[in-house]
Design an enzyme around this catalytic site. Structure first.
Site, short mmCIF file in Angstrom:
data_model
loop_
_atom_site.label_atom_id
_atom_site.label_comp_id
_atom_site.label_asym_id
_atom_site.label_seq_id
_atom_site.Cartn_x
_atom_site.Cartn_y
_atom_site.Cartn_z
N ASN A 192 0.80 -1.25 0.01
CA ASN A 192 0.18 0.04 -0.08
C ASN A 192 0.97 1.12 0.06
O ASN A 192 0.49 2.16 -0.93
CB ASN A 192 -0.92 0.06 1.25
CG ASN A 192 -1.85 1.20 1.35
OD1 ASN A 192 -1.38 2.21 1.59
ND2 ASN A 192 -3.11 1.00 0.97
N LYS A 217 0.17 8.56 1.71
CA LYS A 217 -1.21 8.19 1.57
C LYS A 217 -2.12 9.53 2.34
O LYS A 217 -1.79 9.48 3.52
CB LYS A 217 -1.40 7.00 2.45
CG LYS A 217 -0.71 5.75 1.98
CD LYS A 217 -0.97 5.32 0.50
CE LYS A 217 -2.36 5.01 0.48
NZ LYS A 217 -2.94 4.52 -0.93
N ASP A 223 -3.54 0.05 6.31
CA ASP A 223 -4.51 -0.71 5.27
C ASP A 223 -3.91 -2.32 5.44
O ASP A 223 -4.26 -2.95 4.59
CB ASP A 223 -4.51 -0.35 3.87
CG ASP A 223 -5.48 0.73 3.62
OD1 ASP A 223 -6.06 1.40 4.84
OD2 ASP A 223 -5.51 1.25 2.73
#
Length: 258
Positions: A25, A59, A252
């Site tokens: 991720n 992110k 995540d």
């Protein structure tokens, strides 16, 4: 030699049974990203599946301000460059702001537009102007018909290299549902259709944390089910986030495949 965007785009469109966008991720470290790239390439080479390595340098769409975000633009792009040079792999990463696109376009072969930002015209235009392939994730709040307009925003800049990605639709507050009909309706965007089989199983803000607050949960055990469904419907590509230790992933973890 790095393939030009059109050549890569054409090869992905022609991939059988599908191409794969995969990786952790978020960039945790150079060592971890290189380890993951080597391992994933080994598997896909054996299976004959075209691979584009994915990881995010930042992110920005996090549930909590305390969430791990990654190394940032400059350091993250250096690491992705090393993946390309070491393993001869194209890479995909996402952008959140228009000013990031030029720098990201110098490294990434595919620029990804996050689902929350799929209607942001200035971001789509800035990404399109790099000439790179643009993968637009469908917003959790959007009907598939919206993606016709999002893809057209990229083409109107003169960039025909665009893909659209299904990643589930909000069903109540803390759940996402994949409607297989969307894969067919997304074809109306007249471009390759990708299935995100990991984020599609997110449970946004569905996991309570010790000491208060929430984070995204997920249904990792259903990833094979959603992946098989997507392939059976006939998508062009599969997007999935993978990790060697998802239970301890900083971001995540519940929706990363081992």
């Amino acid at each position: 030699m790095e393939a030009p965007p059109v050549a890569l785009f054409d090869s992905l469109k022609a991939a059988k049974p599908f191409f794969l966008l995969a990786g952790p991720n978020v960039i945790e470290s150079e060592e971890h990203v290189l380890k993951m790239a080597k391992h994933i390439k080994g598997i896909t080479t054996k299976l004959g599946i075209p691979l584009v390595f994915k990881s995010s340098f930042d992110k920005a769409n996090r549930t909590s301000s305390k969430s791990f975000r990654g190394p940032g633009l400059e350091e993250g792009l250096k690491i992705l460059e090393k993946v390309k040079a070491t393993y001869d792999l194209p890479v995909v990463t996402d952008v959140h702001e228009s000013h990031q696109c030029e720098a990201v376009g110098r490294v990434a072969d595919i620029i990804q537009i996050p689902a929350f930002l799929c209607r942001q015209t200035d971001l789509l235009v800035a990404a399109a102007k790099t000439g790179k392939i643009i993968n637009i994730k469908k917003g959790q709040f959007c009907a598939p018909s919206v993606m016709v307009n999002s893809a057209e925003k990229v083409r109107l800049v003169g960039n025909p290299n665009v893909m659209v990605c299904e990643r589930g639709t909000m069903f109540g507050y803390n759940d996402l549902i994949v409607d297989p009909r969307n894969f067919e309706w997304l074809r109306e965007a007249n471009c390759p259709v990708v299935a995100d089989v990991t984020h599609a199983l997110q449970q946004p803000a569905g996991r309570k944390l010790d000491g208060g607050g929430v984070a995204s949960g997920g249904l990792r055990e259903l990833i094979p089910c959603i992946a098989r469904t997507s392939v059976a419907v006939g998508v062009d590509g599969i997007f999935m986030e993978v990790h060697d230790d998802p239970l301890n992933a900083p971001c995540d973890g519940p929706t990363q495949w081992v």
